[in-house]
Scaffold this motif. Structure first.
Motif, PDB file in Angstrom:
ATOM      1  N   ILE A 170       0.877  -1.186   0.000  1.00  0.00           N
ATOM      2  CA  ILE A 170       0.000   0.000   0.000  1.00  0.00           C
ATOM      3  C   ILE A 170       0.905   1.224   0.000  1.00  0.00           C
ATOM      4  N   LEU A 171       0.763   2.032  -1.038  1.00  0.00           N
ATOM      5  CA  LEU A 171       1.576   3.242  -1.175  1.00  0.00           C
ATOM      6  C   LEU A 171       0.716   4.435  -0.787  1.00  0.00           C
ATOM      7  N   CYS A 172       1.290   5.329  -0.041  1.00  0.00           N
ATOM      8  CA  CYS A 172       0.488   6.407   0.535  1.00  0.00           C
ATOM      9  C   CYS A 172       1.123   7.756   0.189  1.00  0.00           C
ATOM     10  N   VAL A 197       3.063   4.185 -11.348  1.00  0.00           N
ATOM     11  CA  VAL A 197       1.935   3.990 -10.423  1.00  0.00           C
ATOM     12  C   VAL A 197       1.460   5.376  -9.971  1.00  0.00           C
ATOM     13  N   ALA A 198       0.182   5.642 -10.163  1.00  0.00           N
ATOM     14  CA  ALA A 198      -0.351   6.962  -9.790  1.00  0.00           C
ATOM     15  C   ALA A 198      -0.932   6.899  -8.373  1.00  0.00           C
ATOM     16  N   ILE A 199      -0.652   7.940  -7.588  1.00  0.00           N
ATOM     17  CA  ILE A 199      -1.263   8.040  -6.249  1.00  0.00           C
ATOM     18  C   ILE A 199      -1.948   9.404  -6.170  1.00  0.00           C
ATOM     19  N   VAL A 207      -0.609  -1.986  -4.814  1.00  0.00           N
ATOM     20  CA  VAL A 207       0.084  -2.653  -5.923  1.00  0.00           C
ATOM     21  C   VAL A 207       0.306  -4.114  -5.515  1.00  0.00           C
ATOM     22  N   THR A 208      -0.079  -5.040  -6.396  1.00  0.00           N
ATOM     23  CA  THR A 208       0.048  -6.464  -6.057  1.00  0.00           C
ATOM     24  C   THR A 208       0.706  -7.220  -7.200  1.00  0.00           C
TER      25      THR A 208
END
Ligand code: ADA
Length: 551
Positions: A170-172, A197-199, A207-208
């Protein structure tokens, strides 16, 4: 959280200062220097203090600062430069407080700790163990970029072709702008790169990736092989953040009345262990954790139950590395219907359960999740609470079975709802019955209650002895001789019973109990340990060693 190996190569993560100033906010008035982590009960004047205290220190940092608390017992309010930054309830799970855009320099960090019992506290009540006060687990101060890896989970999967690892990060984002980054997921030497990867601003992205992991060894109690897992974030070719952990390849399944570990039938020879050591209370030093594991393994144990709350991740790291299976359980002991009906109960129970699984998901030693020890499973309301908790456990982690140690009383309504049925029984100690008769009677109740086709664990069984009290002639209650006689029958009966998957002896070490329990508990301790609170062995130590190693 502080672990026993590096968890970052990129992120700057430092221990908070060890010395803090403690000021009590209720009588007796006291201001003094103290060590963090610790409990205030080790300070002579505060040995029986139940109230509030302010802890204060200074940290030097700036930018995005994340302060991570391994555990504060049991209500915490975090203030940075006088302004509230966060709060948390429960001594036994980690939490963080994040300040963004902080000016670089020296900042005042304060934590108000509160151990007063009350309606708003449903899990910490006067109990058969002690609810200590203080910052009981380590504190870290981290400097974060605009984005960071908030959580990293890895699930080992066994297929006909070998092992795989499902890695999920999990990207924060802490930024007010859209962010784009690249992420590298690594497990057991294999790797997947995820580009662009956009946040979203202040948002999260998951992301998995599934990685094939050839040539890996399984994690076994006798050979606990560990592998690294990592998530590394980069933006425009520059490192942004990372999170590292360890894991192992093993499977846990329930098949009929057996628990299978790496496809072999598991027979549990375990101990219940409170995370507590002598005067250090629930801020048990890491050295005592290693020692406890060595003692339990010396007696021939292959498992430990973290009664009745999640443990320090460093203890779990040691179990992973030294090969000791763990039943980890969320926080609850003996909460009867009126407590379960408090408004605070379900939110606090579910929060603790969620935090436990999220924080400890990767530990290969954890083979089962537990919850709600001896709560009101004989009532419709209580049974519904159990079911809601099981649903949450299942949603958070479908890869492990779940259970709850139930009280030995008629009318249990949730035998059919868990993967494994577990029951706490005390024949020969609290009541006279042969141990085998007691198990057989319980089995009949479990069958009638819909749990007869599941594995059965005797999650507690034991007898008390005051360390050093001997009565070889009469074997009076509280003598070490009486404890041995009872334990011999209990352990032999459980481990030779065809319907039992194993035993967790109550308990590894003596623990302090709340004053309210003093009349039933000599020394104000629960004295059913096979070692006392300083780990001095009672006669039962040699007995358990003989039986665990021979049966
Ligand atoms: C219960 C409970 C334990 C402890 C034990 C005892 O089964 O789960 O926490 O109180 O009994 O010693 O009686």
């Amino acid at each position: 959280m502080p672990r026993l190996f590096p968890t970052h190569h990129i992120r700057k993560s430092d221990p908070a200062p060890a010395l803090w100033t403690l000021t009590t906010l209720d009588a007796p008035a006291l201001t003094m220097k103290t060590l963090v982590p610790s409990v205030w009960e080790m300070i002579p004047a505060l040995h029986n203090y139940r109230g509030r205290a302010m802890y204060e220190t200074e940290i030097t940092c700036g930018g995005n600062v994340r302060i991570c608390f391994g555990g504060v017992s049991f209500r915490a309010r975090v203030l940075l430069d006088g302004a509230e930054l966060g709060s948390h309830y429960n001594a036994f799970t980690a939490f963080d407080a994040i300040a963004t855009g902080l000016a670089y320099g020296v900042h005042k960090l304060q934590v108000e700790v509160d151990t007063r019992y009350g309606e708003d506290s449903a899990l910490h009540i006067p109990n058969d163990y002690y609810n200590y006060g203080g910052i009981n687990r380590p504190v870290l101060v981290e400097q974060l970029s605009d984005a960071y890896v908030k959580q990293l989970h890895v699930t080992p999967i066994h297929t006909d072709d070998g092992w795989q690892a499902r890695v999920e990060a999990i990207l924060c984002s802490l930024s007010d702008h859209d962010l784009v980054c690249d992420v590298r997921l690594e497990a057991a030497g294999m790797m997947a790169c995820v580009k662009d990867v956009a946040i979203a601003p202040r948002g999260e992205t998951v992301v998995t990736r599934l990685l094939d992991c050839p040539d890996v060894q399984p994690w076994e109690v006798e050979a606990p092989v560990l592998y690294d897992v990592a998530a590394v974030m980069e933006a425009a070719g520059e490192p942004v953040d990372d999170l590292l952990d360890r894991f192992g390849f093993r499977t846990v399944e329930v098949k009929g009345k057996d628990i299978l570990f790496n496809r072999k039938k598991l027979v549990i020879k375990g101990f219940n262990r409170h995370e507590e050591y002598g005067p250090f209370g629930c801020a048990a030093p890491v050295e005592s954790m290693v020692h406890d594991i060595l003692l339990m393994k010396d007696m021939g144990a292959n498992a430990v139950r973290t009664c009745h709350y999640p443990n320090d991740p460093r203890f779990l790291d040691l179990c992973d590395a030294m090969g000791l299976l763990v039943w980890e359980e969320s926080h609850a002991r003996g909460l009867e219907l009126p407590v379960m009906q408090r408004e605070a109960f379900m939110p606090q129970n579910l929060a603790c359960t969620r935090e436990m699984v999220q924080q400890h998901y990767n530990h290969p030693a954890i083979f089962i999740w537990g919850c709600l020890n001896e709560c009101a499973d004989d009532t419709d309301y209580g049974a519904d609470c159990y079911r809601q908790t099981y649903r949450l456990l299942d949603a958070l982690d479908a890869s492990r079975p779940m259970t709850a140690a139930l009280l030995d009383r008629p009318g249990g309504k949730v035998f059919g709802d868990s993967d494994v049925v577990s029951i706490n029984i005390y024949p020969r100690w609290y009541f006279e019955s042969s141990v085998t008769d007691c198990i057989d009677k319980k089995r009949r109740e479990i069958i009638a209650g819909g749990g007869g086709d599941k594995p059965l664990i005797i999650s507690e069984i034991g007898a008390g002895a005051v360390y050093g009290y001997h009565d070889p002639i009469g074997e009076g209650k509280w003598s070490e001789e009486r404890q041995c006689t009872i334990l011999r029958e209990q352990i032999t009966a459980v481990l030779s019973h065809p319907d039992c998957s194993g035993i967790f002896i109550w308990q590894f070490a003596d623990v302090r109990v709340d004053e309210e329990w003093a009349m039933k508990r000599p020394r104000t301790f629960n004295n059913k340990g096979v070692v006392n609170e300083y780990r001095q062995p009672k006669m039962a130590y040699a007995l358990v060693k003989e039986l665990f190693r021979s049966l």
